[in-house]
Structures are given as C-alpha cells and as structure tokens.
Scaffold this active site. Structure first.
Site, PDB file in Angstrom:
ATOM      1  N   GLU A 225      -9.878   2.574  -5.499  1.00 52.87           N
ATOM      2  CA  GLU A 225      -9.907   3.486  -5.350  1.00 52.87           C
ATOM      3  C   GLU A 225      -8.270   4.357  -5.612  1.00 52.87           C
ATOM      4  O   GLU A 225      -7.686   4.940  -5.430  1.00 52.87           O
ATOM      5  CB  GLU A 225     -10.430   3.876  -3.591  1.00 52.87           C
ATOM      6  CG  GLU A 225     -10.939   3.517  -2.440  1.00 52.87           C
ATOM      7  CD  GLU A 225     -10.242   3.198  -1.234  1.00 52.87           C
ATOM      8  OE1 GLU A 225     -11.513   3.181  -0.523  1.00 52.87           O
ATOM      9  OE2 GLU A 225      -8.692   3.259  -1.024  1.00 52.87           O
TER      10      GLU A 225
ATOM     11  N   ASP B  97       0.755  -1.331  -0.229  1.00 50.87           N
ATOM     12  CA  ASP B  97      -0.169   0.166   0.019  1.00 50.87           C
ATOM     13  C   ASP B  97       0.692   0.902   0.156  1.00 50.87           C
ATOM     14  O   ASP B  97       2.035   1.249  -0.042  1.00 50.87           O
ATOM     15  CB  ASP B  97      -0.965  -0.473   1.442  1.00 50.87           C
ATOM     16  CG  ASP B  97      -2.477   0.618   0.635  1.00 50.87           C
ATOM     17  OD1 ASP B  97      -2.118   2.205   0.310  1.00 50.87           O
ATOM     18  OD2 ASP B  97      -2.795  -0.415   0.734  1.00 50.87           O
TER      19      ASP B  97
ATOM     20  N   HIS C  44      -3.651   3.257  -4.331  1.00 57.05           N
ATOM     21  CA  HIS C  44      -2.205   2.883  -3.285  1.00 57.05           C
ATOM     22  C   HIS C  44      -1.659   1.747  -4.034  1.00 57.05           C
ATOM     23  O   HIS C  44      -0.779   0.915  -2.937  1.00 57.05           O
ATOM     24  CB  HIS C  44      -3.572   1.131  -3.151  1.00 57.05           C
ATOM     25  CG  HIS C  44      -4.216   1.930  -1.846  1.00 57.05           C
ATOM     26  ND1 HIS C  44      -5.069   2.550  -0.817  1.00 57.05           N
ATOM     27  CD2 HIS C  44      -5.821   1.728  -2.260  1.00 57.05           C
ATOM     28  CE1 HIS C  44      -6.065   2.138  -0.357  1.00 57.05           C
ATOM     29  NE2 HIS C  44      -6.663   2.115  -1.799  1.00 57.05           N
TER      30      HIS C  44
END
Length: 649
Positions: free
Chosen positions: A369, A217, A291
């Site tokens: 995302e 991440d 990420h």
C-alpha cells in the site's frame, strides 16, 4: 434360633454388598456411557483418530514420566499446571517409574510419518502415552490430550464433582504445513508484553507455531533501536481516541501524546524466549516504504517531502484517500524516500539490530500500500528514475525492495514482503506473503518464490464476522464458514513453494485485548484446521459440532469469543414491483429464526422465519433472534428498516 438369626443377618449383609456392587458397576457404566456419548472434539482435526472401548480415570496422584530433556520441560509444566489447577490433584514429574500415569517418549529412531512436529497419542484404561520424534511433537500431543479431558480442565480454579475420565483413543497426527501463523498488529494499538504472551498461550492451544509481529506503522514504532532514540521517544506515541478509527477528528496541538508504548530490546528477548519455549517462532515486520509515518515523524530527513517536518504520528485521523482504489492517494507522505541514501543507512541500522533480536530466519519488510502521488512529483525520485533507467513508479519500489533485500541478506536473514513487491520486478530470492487473494501466491509459487498464503478472502480476522449492525464497522466481512474454506495450497500453485499459511489480525478497530480474542476465536479454529489437517478430513458440520464444544472450554478459560455463528445471514433484495425482500439464512444447521416488526423483543413464541420477509408498511425496526429447540442461541439483532432499504438499492 440363634443360628437361624445369624444366617439371616449374613444374607442381609451379603445382599447389601451385592446391591452396592451393582450400584457401583452401574455408576461406572453410566460414567463410561456418558464419556462415549461425549463427542471427541479435537481442533485441529487429527490425521487419524481411532476411538476404543473403555475410559481412563485420572488418579489422585498423577505422575508424568519423561527423559531429562530441557525442551520437554514446557510440556510437563503446561500439562501439570492444567491438571493441578482444575482437578486439585497432585502431579509429579519423574524420569523413571514402574507404571507412570502419563509417559512422554522421544523416539530413538525417527518415525518418518511424524516428521518434526507429529505425535502419537495413546489413551488406554491404565495409562496415557505420547510419542514423538522431537519435543515439539510432544507439546502438540499435549494440546490434543488436554482437549480429551472434560471441558472443566480449562478452569482456573478447582472444579468439584467432575469425573475426570477420558475416552480411550489412538491418535496419529502431524501438520500439513510447517508455517502455521497468526499475525498480530501491535502498531495500530499497543499491546503489552503480557498481552503478547497471552496471545502466544492462546494460539499454541490450536497448534499455531508462527507469530508474525507487525511492529511499525503510521500509528506507532514499537521496538527500541539503539542509536535511534526518537523512534520510541516520539514515534511510539499518539493521542488517545475512542470511536471509529479512520474517522477521528485530527488532534489539536494541545492534546497530550501519551497513548502508545514500545518494547525494549530486553522485552523482545523475553518474548522470543517465551515463544521458543512453546515451539513458536516470532517473525518481526518492519513495514516500509509505506506505512512509515511514525519513523518519518521521528526523523523527517527520511522523507522526500519537506513538509514532513510538521507531521505527527497518526492517531486515527484520515491520511489516505482510497476512493480511486489501490494504491491510495496519500494526504500526507507516509513513505520513506527511495532516492535518499540516508534511508538505506537508517534501514541498515534497524535491520542489524532486529536480526540479532529475532533468531527466526525471515524478516518481513512490508512493502504494501505504498502511495505513489508524492513520489510522482518528487525531483529526487525523478532523478533516480533517470539514473537507474526506471520507467514506472512500481519499478521505483522494486528498486527499493531489491536494495532492502540485500541489507536483509547481509544480516544472515531471508527477506519477505507483502505481494506488492512482485510489481515492477522483484529479486528471485524474495519470499512473498500473498494477501490480496490467492492469485498472487499462485503466480509467485510458479516463479519459484517461497509463499505464505494469507488471503483477505479467507484469513483477514479483522473483518466483521457477522452482520454489520452487530460489529465494529470494517469495510468487509468474513464469516466462519468462509474462513473454514481456506485452502493454503490452492489448485494451480506449485506446492513445493507454498511454505505456509496464516491469518492476519489488523487492529485499527481493536482497542483492547478482549476484543483481540473476540476477533480471533472461533475463526482461528478454522484457520488452524486449514493449515494443520489433511484437506480430506475437513467437514463443516463436524467442525461446527467441535467448535460448540470448544465454546464451553473458552468460557471456562475466560477467553472471549464471537457467537456470530448463531446470528443469521441477512440478505436484502427488491421484488419485481420494488418491494423490499429480507432473506434470513442460518450459518449452522438446526437453528430457528424468530422475528418481530412491532418494536418488541422476539422469543420462540414469535413468528418463525420460513420465507422472505416483506416489512409492514409502517414498520421501523426488524428484530431477530435464533433458537436451537427451546434454547436461545444468537444475540438479539435490531436493524432499522431504513438501513435495510439502503442495502437493497
């Protein structure tokens, strides 16, 4: 005279013997009665449990009989260690015995009812027998057996003065779903190899069999990749910050980047073996294209953005603006460049090694995302769209995902991603993990994608589990009762394509392993029952009773858990004349709520809540505590009235 004396003595001795017999039988009766009064509290609830008369008493020397099968060794070791540690009794393993204490039997002819993981457990007054088709079934049967013992079986040291008796039962049990997962985010904060092993040990007690390991991440790259050393030399480390993640001040250049860590490939092999011995698969997640800041900091050429050369691994400072909703607006570009061929070469190298390290059939490649704002203004991305006939940015990500899936498939693995991969079109062979509610999972199943349900509404265990005043602040709440309502095969879905369900534990606000446990339990009990037990067996009141029994076990096992079910649910509203009205609702039955507005600490002699409260004009703090009868249960909660006023706006 002598003869009469002898007769008298004999009568006295006979009476004493008879009295002792009566006492002995009375004690036995009391013990058996105590066992019968103790609730059988197996989590998750078995398919069928029949309680019978009588009890089984553990002898001083315990023998476990099992065939010579390497896959049975862990079940024998697990049960032996638990018995020896807590009871002090001697346990031996045998392959043949006249009348062993405990028998593990693998069926020569498969019982179709039990499948691959089911078991039958029989406890009678003289023996315990676990039968299964496969060693996994024996292992899950052992977990249920342990839960029939007195709670003290969880102790890490010998417990004196315990009657080691079990109720006699017949159990038939098998799981609803083959994929019963927990996701552990080791990227936001690094957790050691030993802590991951503890996570596995905790999860198997409740029959979870899939560990989803979130390995990469913005805050860290946690797996060694040969030939790409900077991923762990640079990408695994940031600046240690303590407080509220997401609100940290950006680190200064002189602050040491020594917080973090990673797993070597040997560590990964060790964890995979440890999990396999406990009938757990580990699914790795490499989260791309968003990420990905840790990877980009390590190798800036993977970015579309030249400024990436100056980026640092995130330490918890704000890097996304969520004010306009999803997708977020990125303040720094944390995405791999979908128009850069070097990215696909990089991913091929990473996936090649990940595929060799993890034998599980799936690799999770993230996909969630990914912000659009840097791609929208990038010339490379514009050229890609023109060349490939792509009209929208979601189609750009779909292009990336399809190429990524082909790399995964070329390594002999199946591709899985978060439900955003459905946007812009996705390969028909891609599998979907539905997290933004159940809708995406239902839709994906209808389109014949394999689906794992892990919706935020029921299964995000990083959410607050009680009132915000008692918890590390997170943007949403998930109480135990709501988690228990999780149905991984919802109405409208095609059940053939729902391969599993799981709960996710993101660790932005979780700094220690003790807090990991606090966030998992008891909500993971609810998830385990949702993915294992038949839906018609679920009963909230009964589940709460069993959960309370397991709190005693977790205390003895020294596992941290949340007592949030004893905290009242607090709702505020305005009356027609704009007065503040405070409504308090217990989450479980049988709790009384006591309160004060006078800055003192309430107990059960204070006013008891019966109807909505209106704070006195000058009151500054509401304090609450719950009791069950005379026993305090909940935590003392103190809430400024000013905060309650803000909630009611």
């Amino acid at each position: 005279m002598k003869k009469q004396f002898l007769i008298t003595i004999c009568c006295i001795l006979a009476f004493n013997s008879y009295a002792q017999t009566i006492v002995s039988e009375s004690e036995i009766g009391d013990a058996e009665n105590a066992i019968s009064q103790t609730q059988i509290a197996i989590i998750p609830e078995p398919v069928s449990l029949m309680k019978k008369t009588g009890t089984f008493t553990l002898p001083e020397n315990v023998s476990i009989q099992a065939s010579k099968n390497d896959e049975l060794k862990q079940s024998i070791a697990f049960l032996s260690e638990r018995i020896e540690k807590a009871t002090g009794k001697f346990v031996s393993s045998v392959t043949n015995a006249n009348h062993p204490t405990i028998k593990f039997i693998l069926n020569n002819q498969a019982d179709s009812q039990l499948g691959l993981e089911g078991y039958k457990l029989n406890v009678n007054p003289t023996q315990i027998v676990i039968t299964a088709n496969k060693p996994a079934g024996i292992f899950w049967g052992v977990q249920s057996l342990i839960q029939l013992f007195p709670a003290e079986i969880e102790s890490k040291e010998v417990v004196e003065n315990v009657k080691w008796k079990l109720p006699c039962v017949d159990v038939i049990d098998y799981p609803k779903l083959g994929w019963r997962g927990l996701m552990f985010d080791v990227a936001r904060h690094f957790f050691t190899k030993q802590e991951v092993k503890q996570f596995i040990d905790d999860m198997v007690r409740y029959k979870f069999n899939l560990l989803h390991l979130h390995l990469t991440d913005d805050e860290g790259w946690r797996i060694e990749i040969k030939g790409l050393p900077k991923l762990t030399e640079v990408g695994a480390w940031n600046v240690k910050k303590v407080g509220t993640f997401g609100d940290f001040i950006p680190p200064t250049a002189d602050e040491p980047r020594t917080y973090g860590g990673f797993y070597t490939q040997e560590d990964i092999k060790e964890l995979v073996q440890y999990a396999q011995e406990r009938f757990v698969n580990i699914m790795p997640e490499i989260d791309v294209p968003g990420h990905s800041l840790a990877a980009i900091v390590s190798y800036p050429e993977l970015s579309c953005t030249p400024e990436a050369a100056n980026y640092k691994v995130r330490s918890g400072e704000k890097i996304m603006d969520w004010s306009r909703g999803a997708p977020p607006t990125a303040l720094v570009d944390n995405t791999l460049c979908p128009a850069n061929e070097k990215v696909y070469v990089f991913l091929d190298s990473v996936i090649t090694q990940v595929a060799k390290l993890f034998p599980f059939e799936y690799i999770h490649m993230g996909g969630d995302e990914a912000p659009h704002n840097f791609w929208e203004k990038n010339d490379q991305v514009k050229a890609l769209m023109l060349r490939e006939g792509l009209k929208t940015i979601p189609q750009v990500q779909a292009y990336f995902e399809k190429r990524l899936e082909q790399i995964v498939i070329s390594k002999g693995k199946k591709f899985m991603g978060w439900d955003e991969i459905l946007e812009g079109g996705v390969s028909p062979t891609a599998s979907v993990m539905s997290w933004r509610g159940i809708k995406y999972g239902i839709d994906a199943s209808k389109e014949k994608h394999n689906v794992v349900m892990s919706p935020t509404d029921f299964a995000y265990l990083d959410y607050m589990q009680a009132d915000a005043v008692t918890e590390p602040k997170v943007y949403a709440s998930l109480r135990l009762n709501k988690a228990y309502q999780f149905n991984p095969i919802p109405a409208g879905a095609d059940p053939k394509y729902i391969i599993g369900g799981q709960a996710n534990l993101w660790t932005e606000q979780i700094f220690t392993f003790r807090q990991v446990q606090y966030m998992l339990w008891p909500r993971a009990f609810a998830i385990s029952e949702s993915v294992w037990s038949p839906i018609e067996k679920k009963n909230w009141t009964n589940f709460v009773d069993r959960t309370e029994e397991h709190f005693k076990r977790l205390d003895l096992a020294e596992v941290k858990y949340s007592p949030a079910i004893y905290d009242p649910i607090i709702n505020v509203k305005r009356s027609p004349d704009r007065q503040l009205m405070i409504e308090l609702t217990p989450e479980v039955d049988g709790l009384d709520i006591y309160y004060s507005f006078d800055n003192s600490t309430p107990d059960r002699f204070y006013p008891k809540y019966t109807t909505a409260l209106v704070p006195p004009k000058d009151a500054s703090v509401l304090r609450l505590v719950t009791y069950k009868g005379k026993q305090p249960m909940g935590r003392l909660i103190s809430i400024p009235v000013a905060d309650l006023q803000k909630r009611a706006r």
